[in-house]
Design a protein around this motif. Structure first.
Motif, short mmCIF file in Angstrom:
data_model
loop_
_atom_site.label_atom_id
_atom_site.label_comp_id
_atom_site.label_asym_id
_atom_site.label_seq_id
_atom_site.Cartn_x
_atom_site.Cartn_y
_atom_site.Cartn_z
N ILE A 104 19.11 80.23 20.73
CA ILE A 104 19.40 79.66 21.78
C ILE A 104 20.93 80.76 21.85
O ILE A 104 21.34 81.16 21.28
N ASP A 105 20.51 81.04 23.02
CA ASP A 105 21.03 82.54 23.35
C ASP A 105 23.39 81.88 23.75
O ASP A 105 22.70 81.11 23.74
N GLY A 106 23.63 83.10 22.98
CA GLY A 106 25.33 82.43 23.09
C GLY A 106 25.80 81.99 24.58
O GLY A 106 26.44 81.24 25.07
N PHE A 107 25.47 83.01 25.42
CA PHE A 107 25.42 82.82 27.15
C PHE A 107 25.06 81.67 27.23
O PHE A 107 25.59 80.75 28.16
N THR A 108 23.68 81.56 27.18
CA THR A 108 22.95 79.87 27.70
C THR A 108 23.77 78.71 27.11
O THR A 108 24.56 77.92 27.31
N ALA A 109 24.43 78.75 26.17
CA ALA A 109 25.23 77.62 25.32
C ALA A 109 26.09 77.74 26.16
O ALA A 109 26.87 76.38 26.16
N GLY A 110 27.09 79.31 26.23
CA GLY A 110 29.06 78.59 26.71
C GLY A 110 27.65 78.11 28.12
O GLY A 110 29.49 77.11 28.58
N VAL A 111 27.05 78.75 29.07
CA VAL A 111 26.97 77.68 30.63
C VAL A 111 26.82 76.09 30.51
O VAL A 111 27.76 75.57 31.09
N VAL A 112 26.31 76.41 29.39
CA VAL A 112 25.62 74.55 29.32
C VAL A 112 27.07 73.89 28.95
O VAL A 112 27.37 72.78 29.67
N ALA A 113 27.25 74.44 28.15
CA ALA A 113 28.73 73.28 27.24
C ALA A 113 30.03 72.91 28.72
O ALA A 113 30.13 72.57 28.62
N LEU A 114 30.27 74.65 29.05
CA LEU A 114 31.07 74.13 30.53
C LEU A 114 30.45 73.36 31.67
O LEU A 114 31.29 72.83 32.23
N SER A 115 29.74 74.03 31.99
CA SER A 115 28.75 73.50 33.03
C SER A 115 28.85 71.77 32.64
O SER A 115 28.95 71.06 33.61
N LEU A 116 28.65 71.29 31.38
CA LEU A 116 28.73 69.91 31.37
C LEU A 116 30.29 68.87 31.61
O LEU A 116 30.54 68.42 31.85
N VAL A 117 30.88 70.44 30.83
CA VAL A 117 32.80 69.43 30.98
C VAL A 117 32.96 69.73 32.54
O VAL A 117 33.51 68.71 32.16
N PHE A 118 32.92 71.03 33.10
CA PHE A 118 33.34 70.73 34.04
C PHE A 118 32.82 69.48 35.34
O PHE A 118 32.95 68.81 36.27
N GLY A 119 30.96 69.66 35.24
CA GLY A 119 30.47 68.22 36.15
C GLY A 119 31.43 67.20 35.36
O GLY A 119 31.32 66.06 36.45
N ALA A 120 31.70 67.18 34.50
CA ALA A 120 32.25 65.75 33.99
C ALA A 120 32.99 65.40 34.62
O ALA A 120 33.31 64.52 35.53
N PHE A 121 34.59 65.80 34.80
CA PHE A 121 35.40 66.36 35.35
C PHE A 121 35.45 66.02 36.82
O PHE A 121 36.21 65.13 37.71
N SER A 122 34.43 67.19 37.41
CA SER A 122 34.39 67.57 39.15
C SER A 122 33.84 65.87 39.25
O SER A 122 34.29 65.72 40.58
N THR A 123 33.04 64.69 38.68
CA THR A 123 32.25 63.93 38.84
C THR A 123 33.51 63.06 39.71
O THR A 123 33.09 62.20 41.13
N GLU A 124 34.28 63.12 38.49
CA GLU A 124 35.57 61.96 38.88
C GLU A 124 36.18 62.73 40.73
O GLU A 124 36.56 61.79 41.03
#
Length: 345
Positions: free
Chosen positions: A209-229
């Motif tokens: 698992i590439d570090g950049f990919t893991a970072g993008v997935v984690a930050l995207s999930l976090v941003f997506g959860a808060f932006s959902t609200e």
């Protein structure tokens, strides 16, 4: 799980599973090829622009280099001790300016990519939470509750290390080769011209698992959860009378969303999304724990080598504050553009 003792897939069901897996693999393969072609086409189209900009940057670099040399000589005469710190952040041999610049580029790239993906997730999440389907409501609520309830660092660790070892453990059970054999995936991939992917998919025993990919997935999930609200609140803030009026004059659902809902949603959501963007800029520093060379990790390396923590961490503070300042100016202008024609009270 013993693959020998496992019951094989039935012929009909295994054939369906095999074609479904082959279709998914072909779709991913096609997306990768399309992205590569688009990237090549963009490079071809913007090559002349890049050459002109490169020439302009070379000229500006020479001009500013001459100005910097003059300023450096003046500082050397007035305050000789200050040149030591200037040399530390200079570009080239002996300076750390180029390393910090590379780290800053990776930080911005990580943030922009995560913003694009996270905003798409937020739109889907808001749609799920407002949908009339209880199943979609449950999925949206479960996603936002889970992600918002976990620290961002823990989410990153779960994706980078947990997913890595989880997939590695799944491969070690022999489950994937069993599914490939039972579904006849190798033959189906060969029929559609993707036989070279069989060994990589069905026989692979390692997961990377590439570090950049893991970072993008984690930050995207976090941003997506808060932006959902944020987006859910913005959608609810649009007056229902306008949507009812659009339906009354015969607008389709898609046209109503495009012409009535979305333009006003951005006006209500932009302040909250701008705040989330600033938070995500700071959260990019978390990827330094998985050895991704963004700005914070480059700063830590410079501190370890030079033994100048106050200076380099202070420089990192100034860089983050500069990004924040530019972002605030940009979001303010975007908010004004989104609110054009609206009477201010």
């Amino acid at each position: 799980m013993d693959p020998v003792a496992a019951a094989p897939l039935s012929a009909g069901f295994g054939d369906i599973v095999g074609w479904l897996l082959a279709a998914v693999i072909a779709l991913v393969h096609g997306i990768v090829l399309l992205a590569g072609a688009l990237w090549w086409l963009l490079g071809l189209l913007f090559w002349p622009v890049g050459q002109v900009l490169g020439f302009a940057v070379d000229i500006l670099g020479a001009v500013f280099g001459w100005i910097g040399t003059v300023i450096y000589d003046v500082i050397a005469d007035v305050a000789p001790g200050a040149t030591f710190y200037i040399d530390l952040i200079s570009f080239g041999k002996g300076g750390w300016g180029d390393d910090l610049w590379v780290g800053l580029q990776l930080t911005l790239k990580l943030a922009v990519v995560s913003l694009s993906i996270g905003l798409s997730i937020g739109l889907l999440g808001a749609g799920a939470k407002l949908a009339p389907s209880r199943a979609l409501n449950f999925i949206g609520n479960a996603y936002t509750t889970l992600i918002r309830g976990l620290p961002e660092l823990l989410t990153l660790m779960l994706i980078y290390y947990g997913l890595l070892f989880g997939l590695q453990g799944l491969l070690s059970t022999g489950f994937l080769p069993m599914v490939c054999d039972g579904a006849g995936l190798a033959d189906k991939l060969a029929l559609i011209g993707l036989g070279e992917d069989t060994a990589r998919i069905c026989v692979s025993t390692t997961v990377e698992i590439d570090g950049f990919t893991a970072g993008v997935v984690a930050l995207s999930l976090v941003f997506g959860a808060f932006s959902t609200e944020v987006l859910r609140g913005a959608i609810l803030a649009v007056p229902k009378g306008q949507l009812e009026a659009a339906r009354a004059i015969g607008m389709s659902r898609r046209l109503t969303i495009r012409r009535i809902l979305l333009p006003q949603v951005w006006r209500y959501a932009l302040p909250g999304l701008g705040n989330l963007w600033l938070i995500m800029i700071k959260d990019t520093s978390l990827v330094s724990v998985i050895a991704l060379d963004e700005l914070m990790r480059k700063t830590s390396i410079a501190v370890g080598v030079t033994k100048q923590p106050f200076f380099f961490y202070g420089m990192a503070c100034l860089v983050y504050l500069a990004i924040t300042g530019v972002s605030m100016i940009a979001t303010t202008r975007i908010e004004r553009w989104a609110s054009r024609g609206v009477r201010r009270i």
